[in-house]
Enzyme design. Structure first.
Site, PDB file in Angstrom:
ATOM      1  N   CYS A  32       0.838  -1.209   0.000  1.00 33.54           N
ATOM      2  CA  CYS A  32       0.000   0.000   0.000  1.00 33.54           C
ATOM      3  C   CYS A  32       0.871   1.257   0.000  1.00 33.54           C
ATOM      4  O   CYS A  32       1.556   1.541   0.984  1.00 33.54           O
ATOM      5  CB  CYS A  32      -0.914  -0.050   1.224  1.00 33.54           C
ATOM      6  SG  CYS A  32      -1.755   1.487   1.611  1.00 33.54           S
ATOM      7  N   CYS A  35       0.081   3.781   2.754  1.00 35.61           N
ATOM      8  CA  CYS A  35       0.522   3.228   4.043  1.00 35.61           C
ATOM      9  C   CYS A  35       2.012   3.523   4.247  1.00 35.61           C
ATOM     10  O   CYS A  35       2.435   3.914   5.339  1.00 35.61           O
ATOM     11  CB  CYS A  35       0.297   1.717   4.105  1.00 35.61           C
ATOM     12  SG  CYS A  35      -1.436   1.213   3.976  1.00 35.61           S
TER      13      CYS A  35
END
Length: 113
Positions: A32, A35
């Site tokens: 991600c 993230c």
């Protein structure tokens, strides 16, 4: 120096729900991009917190049951717990300031009238 702690379903109860301080749970995954963008800010917050709150990380690929338990539909998902209860949620990458403000709100003493 404090750092975010990687937790799993087995350690969630003790690390989050039984914590004596407010806890930020970061639901994330290694693939991600957003993230990875907020990870340095979370490390900074953890190291600057002086034990006032705890930052923990849950890898949704490794812990799908925890992600399902909290209806995580997108990551990063930041869940803020205090006193063993979910108090606030933020979806997506947000600035460090927004995260700190939410944590500070959880550590502020309740005002009674």
């Amino acid at each position: 120096m404090n750092e975010p702690i990687n937790i799993n379903a087995a350690s969630f109860e003790k690390a989050v729900l039984q914590s004596p301080v407010p806890v930020l749970v970061d639901f994330w995954a290694p693939w991600c991009g957003p993230c990875r963008m907020i990870a340095p800010a979370l490390h900074e917050i953890a190291s600057e917190s002086a034990g006032r709150f705890r930052i923990v990380k849950v890898n949704v690929d490794d812990e799908p049951a925890l992600a399902q338990r909290f209806a995580i539909r997108g990551i990063p998902a930041l869940l803020f717990f205090s006193g063993g209860e979910l108090r606030h949620q933020i979806a997506g990458a947000v600035p460090k300031k927004a995260i700190v403000e939410q944590l500070e709100a959880l550590t502020a003493p309740a005002v009674t009238s």
